[in-house]
Design a protein around this motif. Structure first.
Motif, PDB file in Angstrom:
ATOM      1  N   UNK A   1     -47.795 -27.431 -49.808  1.00 42.39           N
ATOM      2  CA  UNK A   1     -46.491 -27.976 -49.418  1.00 42.39           C
ATOM      3  C   UNK A   1     -46.077 -29.187 -50.248  1.00 42.39           C
ATOM      4  N   UNK A   2     -46.679 -29.376 -51.389  1.00 38.17           N
ATOM      5  CA  UNK A   2     -46.427 -30.528 -52.267  1.00 38.17           C
ATOM      6  C   UNK A   2     -44.959 -30.620 -52.662  1.00 38.17           C
ATOM      7  N   UNK A   3     -44.418 -31.809 -52.637  1.00 32.50           N
ATOM      8  CA  UNK A   3     -43.036 -32.040 -53.041  1.00 32.50           C
ATOM      9  C   UNK A   3     -42.910 -32.260 -54.542  1.00 32.50           C
ATOM     10  N   UNK A   4     -41.681 -32.429 -54.982  1.00 30.76           N
ATOM     11  CA  UNK A   4     -41.361 -32.748 -56.379  1.00 30.76           C
ATOM     12  C   UNK A   4     -41.920 -31.742 -57.379  1.00 30.76           C
ATOM     13  N   UNK A   5     -41.818 -30.455 -57.030  1.00 30.25           N
ATOM     14  CA  UNK A   5     -42.206 -29.399 -57.953  1.00 30.25           C
ATOM     15  C   UNK A   5     -40.956 -28.625 -58.371  1.00 30.25           C
ATOM     16  N   UNK A   6     -41.009 -28.046 -59.565  1.00 33.24           N
ATOM     17  CA  UNK A   6     -39.895 -27.240 -60.059  1.00 33.24           C
ATOM     18  C   UNK A   6     -39.742 -25.975 -59.215  1.00 33.24           C
ATOM     19  N   UNK A   7     -40.857 -25.301 -58.942  1.00 39.94           N
ATOM     20  CA  UNK A   7     -40.900 -24.172 -58.012  1.00 39.94           C
ATOM     21  C   UNK A   7     -42.124 -24.352 -57.119  1.00 39.94           C
ATOM     22  N   UNK A   8     -42.072 -23.769 -55.938  1.00 39.06           N
ATOM     23  CA  UNK A   8     -43.235 -23.774 -55.042  1.00 39.06           C
ATOM     24  C   UNK A   8     -44.236 -22.780 -55.620  1.00 39.06           C
ATOM     25  N   UNK A   9     -45.262 -23.293 -56.266  1.00 38.50           N
ATOM     26  CA  UNK A   9     -46.206 -22.462 -57.030  1.00 38.50           C
ATOM     27  C   UNK A   9     -47.594 -22.397 -56.417  1.00 38.50           C
ATOM     28  N   UNK A  10     -47.702 -22.584 -55.090  1.00 41.97           N
ATOM     29  CA  UNK A  10     -49.031 -22.582 -54.476  1.00 41.97           C
ATOM     30  C   UNK A  10     -48.963 -22.114 -53.026  1.00 41.97           C
ATOM     31  N   UNK A  11     -50.064 -21.510 -52.593  1.00 36.74           N
ATOM     32  CA  UNK A  11     -50.247 -21.115 -51.204  1.00 36.74           C
ATOM     33  C   UNK A  11     -51.704 -21.387 -50.840  1.00 36.74           C
ATOM     34  N   UNK A  12     -51.962 -21.553 -49.555  1.00 35.76           N
ATOM     35  CA  UNK A  12     -53.310 -21.859 -49.084  1.00 35.76           C
ATOM     36  C   UNK A  12     -53.631 -21.069 -47.824  1.00 35.76           C
ATOM     37  N   UNK A  13     -54.875 -20.608 -47.744  1.00 35.95           N
ATOM     38  CA  UNK A  13     -55.412 -20.118 -46.487  1.00 35.95           C
ATOM     39  C   UNK A  13     -56.905 -20.370 -46.471  1.00 35.95           C
ATOM     40  N   UNK A  14     -57.470 -20.365 -45.268  1.00 38.63           N
ATOM     41  CA  UNK A  14     -58.895 -20.622 -45.090  1.00 38.63           C
ATOM     42  C   UNK A  14     -59.483 -19.563 -44.175  1.00 38.63           C
ATOM     43  N   UNK A  15     -60.694 -19.135 -44.496  1.00 39.15           N
ATOM     44  CA  UNK A  15     -61.397 -18.155 -43.668  1.00 39.15           C
ATOM     45  C   UNK A  15     -62.857 -18.561 -43.532  1.00 39.15           C
ATOM     46  N   UNK A  16     -63.412 -18.341 -42.355  1.00 39.07           N
ATOM     47  CA  UNK A  16     -64.830 -18.610 -42.129  1.00 39.07           C
ATOM     48  C   UNK A  16     -65.700 -17.581 -42.833  1.00 39.07           C
TER      49      UNK A  16
END
Length: 184
Positions: free
Chosen positions: A134-149
């Motif tokens: 969810x980082x701000x000040x990017x040209x495009x939203x270029x990331x996603x995150x998930x976590x699994x056990x």
């Protein structure tokens, strides 16, 4: 592969996928285990795909996108500013980061938001990766995150859904903003 340093390891193939992680861990055990450095790994990825890892605030398009699965079982040590800048700078490149946290340190599917300048403390080992999503000040939203056990408890379909949650939208946005050619 990365930890306190990065190694350009051999590719995963149909012939080696079943034993790849264990084989690589055995092969590089004396070279990579230590304190994880996300920023250094991100820098190496950008150098590999785009020839440099400098701060970027201008477009660097490409004919095809780079989809990077960034898989980790631990948080970063001491390189949060570089990590943040590498993601922000790569938003001007045809590069998408899929962050996946796995293992025993995962204590929730989506840890609290974080966009700090130092290593997060406490049980939330992957707050930085969540913050990069969810980082701000990017040209495009270029990331996603998930976590699994435990990946072994997921179906292929469940994993695929997580891997593709934001990527199709990024492709559309990257084309619209000139990072990738408009497809026919």
């Amino acid at each position: 592969m990365f930890d306190r340093q990065t190694i350009h390891a051999e590719p995963v193939t149909l012939a080696n996928y079943a034993t790849y992680i264990q084989d690589a861990a055995n092969r590089y055990q004396n070279e990579i285990w230590g304190r994880t450095r996300y920023g250094q790994a991100k820098r190496r990825v950008r150098e590999y795909y785009f020839g440099g890892s400098q701060v970027r605030r201008t477009l660097l398009g490409a004919p095809v996108p780079a989809y990077v699965m960034f898989v980790t079982d631990g948080g970063t040590w001491g390189d949060v500013p570089e990590t943040v800048e590498q993601v922000r700078s790569s938003s001007y490149e045809a590069l998408f980061w899929q962050f996946m946290a796995i293992g025993g340190k995962v204590d929730s599917p989506r840890p609290q938001k974080f966009e700090g300048r130092r290593r997060p403390a406490g049980r939330r080992e992957f707050q930085l990766l969540e913050g990069l999503d969810d980082l701000g000040n990017r040209y495009v939203d270029n990331a996603d995150f998930f976590a699994v056990q435990d990946l072994g408890k997921m179906t292929d379909e469940e994993l695929y859904e997580l891997l593709m949650t934001e990527y199709p939208g990024w492709l559309t946005q990257a084309r619209a903003k000139g990072l990738l050619p408009i497809s026919a």
